[in-house]
Write a protein that holds these residues in place. Structure first.
Motif, mmCIF file in Angstrom:
data_model
loop_
_atom_site.group_PDB
_atom_site.id
_atom_site.type_symbol
_atom_site.label_atom_id
_atom_site.label_comp_id
_atom_site.label_asym_id
_atom_site.label_seq_id
_atom_site.Cartn_x
_atom_site.Cartn_y
_atom_site.Cartn_z
ATOM 1 N N PHE A 22 0.832 -1.206 0.000
ATOM 2 C CA PHE A 22 0.000 0.000 0.000
ATOM 3 C C PHE A 22 0.864 1.254 0.000
ATOM 4 O O PHE A 22 0.596 2.208 -0.744
ATOM 5 C CB PHE A 22 -0.914 -0.016 1.226
ATOM 6 C CG PHE A 22 -1.652 1.274 1.451
ATOM 7 C CD1 PHE A 22 -2.762 1.605 0.681
ATOM 8 C CD2 PHE A 22 -1.233 2.161 2.438
ATOM 9 C CE1 PHE A 22 -3.445 2.800 0.891
ATOM 10 C CE2 PHE A 22 -1.915 3.355 2.650
ATOM 11 C CZ PHE A 22 -3.016 3.678 1.877
ATOM 12 N N LEU A 23 1.910 1.266 0.816
ATOM 13 C CA LEU A 23 2.779 2.437 0.899
ATOM 14 C C LEU A 23 3.503 2.686 -0.420
ATOM 15 O O LEU A 23 3.665 3.834 -0.849
ATOM 16 C CB LEU A 23 3.800 2.251 2.033
ATOM 17 C CG LEU A 23 3.226 2.233 3.452
ATOM 18 C CD1 LEU A 23 4.306 1.916 4.469
ATOM 19 C CD2 LEU A 23 2.564 3.573 3.777
ATOM 20 N N VAL A 24 3.913 1.616 -1.080
ATOM 21 C CA VAL A 24 4.616 1.749 -2.357
ATOM 22 C C VAL A 24 3.690 2.345 -3.423
ATOM 23 O O VAL A 24 4.139 3.070 -4.321
ATOM 24 C CB VAL A 24 5.157 0.382 -2.819
ATOM 25 C CG1 VAL A 24 5.649 0.437 -4.255
ATOM 26 C CG2 VAL A 24 6.297 -0.067 -1.910
ATOM 27 N N ALA A 25 2.392 2.062 -3.306
ATOM 28 C CA ALA A 25 1.429 2.539 -4.302
ATOM 29 C C ALA A 25 1.008 3.987 -4.075
ATOM 30 O O ALA A 25 0.373 4.585 -4.961
ATOM 31 C CB ALA A 25 0.196 1.634 -4.303
ATOM 32 N N LEU A 26 1.336 4.570 -2.941
ATOM 33 C CA LEU A 26 0.891 5.930 -2.632
ATOM 34 C C LEU A 26 1.380 6.986 -3.629
ATOM 35 O O LEU A 26 0.596 7.860 -4.037
ATOM 36 C CB LEU A 26 1.307 6.315 -1.207
ATOM 37 C CG LEU A 26 0.446 5.738 -0.079
ATOM 38 C CD1 LEU A 26 0.988 6.174 1.272
ATOM 39 C CD2 LEU A 26 -1.002 6.170 -0.236
ATOM 40 N N PRO A 27 2.662 6.949 -4.064
ATOM 41 C CA PRO A 27 3.110 7.977 -5.019
ATOM 42 C C PRO A 27 2.347 7.966 -6.337
ATOM 43 O O PRO A 27 2.030 9.027 -6.881
ATOM 44 C CB PRO A 27 4.594 7.648 -5.229
ATOM 45 C CG PRO A 27 4.997 6.972 -3.965
ATOM 46 C CD PRO A 27 3.802 6.157 -3.570
ATOM 47 N N VAL A 28 2.022 6.784 -6.872
ATOM 48 C CA VAL A 28 1.287 6.732 -8.135
ATOM 49 C C VAL A 28 -0.156 7.192 -7.930
ATOM 50 O O VAL A 28 -0.757 7.811 -8.818
ATOM 51 C CB VAL A 28 1.344 5.320 -8.757
ATOM 52 C CG1 VAL A 28 0.391 4.357 -8.081
ATOM 53 C CG2 VAL A 28 1.051 5.388 -10.247
ATOM 54 N N PHE A 29 -0.697 6.923 -6.744
ATOM 55 C CA PHE A 29 -2.026 7.443 -6.405
ATOM 56 C C PHE A 29 -1.999 8.973 -6.347
ATOM 57 O O PHE A 29 -2.878 9.651 -6.905
ATOM 58 C CB PHE A 29 -2.487 6.873 -5.057
ATOM 59 C CG PHE A 29 -3.748 7.501 -4.527
ATOM 60 C CD1 PHE A 29 -4.986 7.124 -5.018
ATOM 61 C CD2 PHE A 29 -3.693 8.471 -3.532
ATOM 62 C CE1 PHE A 29 -6.155 7.696 -4.535
ATOM 63 C CE2 PHE A 29 -4.849 9.053 -3.042
ATOM 64 C CZ PHE A 29 -6.081 8.662 -3.540
ATOM 65 N N ALA A 30 -0.967 9.506 -5.701
ATOM 66 C CA ALA A 30 -0.826 10.964 -5.604
ATOM 67 C C ALA A 30 -0.642 11.588 -6.979
ATOM 68 O O ALA A 30 -1.178 12.662 -7.266
ATOM 69 C CB ALA A 30 0.363 11.310 -4.703
ATOM 70 N N TRP A 31 0.095 10.908 -7.864
ATOM 71 C CA TRP A 31 0.297 11.400 -9.232
ATOM 72 C C TRP A 31 -1.025 11.479 -9.989
ATOM 73 O O TRP A 31 -1.329 12.499 -10.605
ATOM 74 C CB TRP A 31 1.293 10.484 -9.952
ATOM 75 C CG TRP A 31 1.000 10.167 -11.382
ATOM 76 C CD1 TRP A 31 0.411 9.021 -11.870
ATOM 77 C CD2 TRP A 31 1.299 10.970 -12.544
ATOM 78 N NE1 TRP A 31 0.324 9.067 -13.230
ATOM 79 C CE2 TRP A 31 0.854 10.245 -13.680
ATOM 80 C CE3 TRP A 31 1.889 12.215 -12.726
ATOM 81 C CZ2 TRP A 31 0.982 10.728 -14.977
ATOM 82 C CZ3 TRP A 31 2.023 12.699 -14.027
ATOM 83 C CH2 TRP A 31 1.583 11.971 -15.134
ATOM 84 N N GLU A 32 -1.808 10.427 -9.932
ATOM 85 C CA GLU A 32 -3.044 10.413 -10.705
ATOM 86 C C GLU A 32 -4.059 11.425 -10.179
ATOM 87 O O GLU A 32 -4.736 12.092 -10.961
ATOM 88 C CB GLU A 32 -3.633 9.000 -10.708
ATOM 89 C CG GLU A 32 -2.784 8.003 -11.489
ATOM 90 C CD GLU A 32 -3.512 6.706 -11.778
ATOM 91 O OE1 GLU A 32 -4.552 6.445 -11.118
ATOM 92 O OE2 GLU A 32 -3.063 5.949 -12.653
ATOM 93 N N VAL A 33 -4.157 11.538 -8.859
ATOM 94 C CA VAL A 33 -5.112 12.486 -8.281
ATOM 95 C C VAL A 33 -4.678 13.930 -8.540
ATOM 96 O O VAL A 33 -5.494 14.772 -8.939
ATOM 97 C CB VAL A 33 -5.280 12.237 -6.769
ATOM 98 C CG1 VAL A 33 -6.124 13.335 -6.130
ATOM 99 C CG2 VAL A 33 -5.931 10.882 -6.520
ATOM 100 N N SER A 34 -3.398 14.228 -8.321
ATOM 101 C CA SER A 34 -2.915 15.598 -8.541
ATOM 102 C C SER A 34 -2.996 15.979 -10.015
ATOM 103 O O SER A 34 -3.365 17.110 -10.359
ATOM 104 C CB SER A 34 -1.478 15.756 -8.025
ATOM 105 O OG SER A 34 -0.589 14.869 -8.702
ATOM 106 N N LEU A 35 -2.683 15.044 -10.902
ATOM 107 C CA LEU A 35 -2.790 15.310 -12.336
ATOM 108 C C LEU A 35 -4.248 15.564 -12.717
ATOM 109 O O LEU A 35 -4.546 16.499 -13.474
ATOM 110 C CB LEU A 35 -2.238 14.120 -13.126
ATOM 111 C CG LEU A 35 -2.330 14.223 -14.658
ATOM 112 C CD1 LEU A 35 -1.506 15.391 -15.174
ATOM 113 C CD2 LEU A 35 -1.885 12.911 -15.315
ATOM 114 N N ALA A 36 -5.148 14.750 -12.180
ATOM 115 C CA ALA A 36 -6.572 14.903 -12.492
ATOM 116 C C ALA A 36 -7.086 16.267 -12.049
ATOM 117 O O ALA A 36 -7.752 16.977 -12.813
ATOM 118 C CB ALA A 36 -7.377 13.792 -11.808
#
Length: 243
Positions: free
Chosen positions: A198-212
């Motif tokens: 879960f922690l490893v996936a946080l940066p890609v989650f942050a990327w997609e949300v911030s980009l959106a």
């Protein structure tokens, strides 16, 4: 410019839908993914069906992000734009295979569990096999394919400056971490559905949300759009005419 602004908003909306679909699907699938004998239990099938519905939204939205952004990013580098589209299509296809495997568990549970012809041990084995298929599709879809797609789009955004580079860097970091994590999970370093995963996936989650959010509220940078008004390296040429 109106078309480009519309493409930015649509891309952003699709990215938000991918997050909603992924999170909702994972939550609703919970009892099925964590229970080894769900196929012979009295678990709530409605939750699984709703989870499948949200994952269908996820698959469609994955493709939507690539289709919506393609006309813009192809002007910067068509090869990378096509690569992103292909990676998203692959991710969506793998996700659909995972959905079908879980829906098959539900079908067997409804049709066979509790009947005279059903053997509980056999059903549990079949159920675990189908769950294993979903687990591997989760690794190759929302991990390997997602990591590749993220790296391609983040590279395009970083080099073109269509969005702030801080957002693009999140994508580069997130895509790299997800890809490396997928390799680690494949070789048994840790479980996909774990705290570390879960922690490893946080940066890609942050990327997609911030980009959106950026694309919906601000759109693509006008100065960057002016700089990529014509296709650059990687653009296909047919019969001497640049497409």
């Amino acid at each position: 410019m109106k078309a480009t602004r519309r493409a930015a908003v649509v891309t952003g909306v699709f990215f938000l839908l991918t997050e909603i679909g992924a999170i909702a699907g994972m939550i609703l699938y919970g009892p099925l993914l964590t229970g080894t004998d769900y196929i012979v239990s009295t678990g709530n099938d409605t939750n699984v069906l709703l989870g499948a519905f949200f994952e269908v939204i996820l698959a469609i939205s994955n493709v939507g992000t690539a289709v919506a952004v393609y006309p813009v990013v192809r002007r910067h580098n068509e090869s990378f734009a096509l690569g992103y589209l292909g990676a998203r299509l692959l991710e969506a296809a793998v996700i659909v295979v995972g959905i079908i495997s879980l829906l098959t568990v539900v079908t067997l549970k409804q049709d066979l569990a509790g009947t005279a012809d059903a053997d509980a041990a056999t059903l549990v084995t079949v159920g675990r096999s189908l769950l294993a298929i979903h687990e591997w599709t989760f690794l190759f879809g929302p991990n390997f394919a997602l990591g590749t797609a993220t790296l391609l789009l983040a590279t395009l955004m970083f080099t073109s400056r269509l969005v702030p580079r801080t957002i693009a860097v999140l994508g580069l970091v997130g895509g790299t971490l997800v890809s490396v994590s997928a390799i680690a999970v494949m070789f048994g370093a840790y479980e996909q559905l774990s705290t570390f995963g879960f922690l490893v996936a946080l940066p890609v989650f942050a990327w997609e949300v911030s980009l959106a959010i950026w694309l919906i509220l601000k759109g693509f940078s006008p100065s960057a759009l002016a700089g990529i008004s014509t296709p650059r390296a990687g653009t296909a040429v047919v019969a001497g005419v640049s497409r």
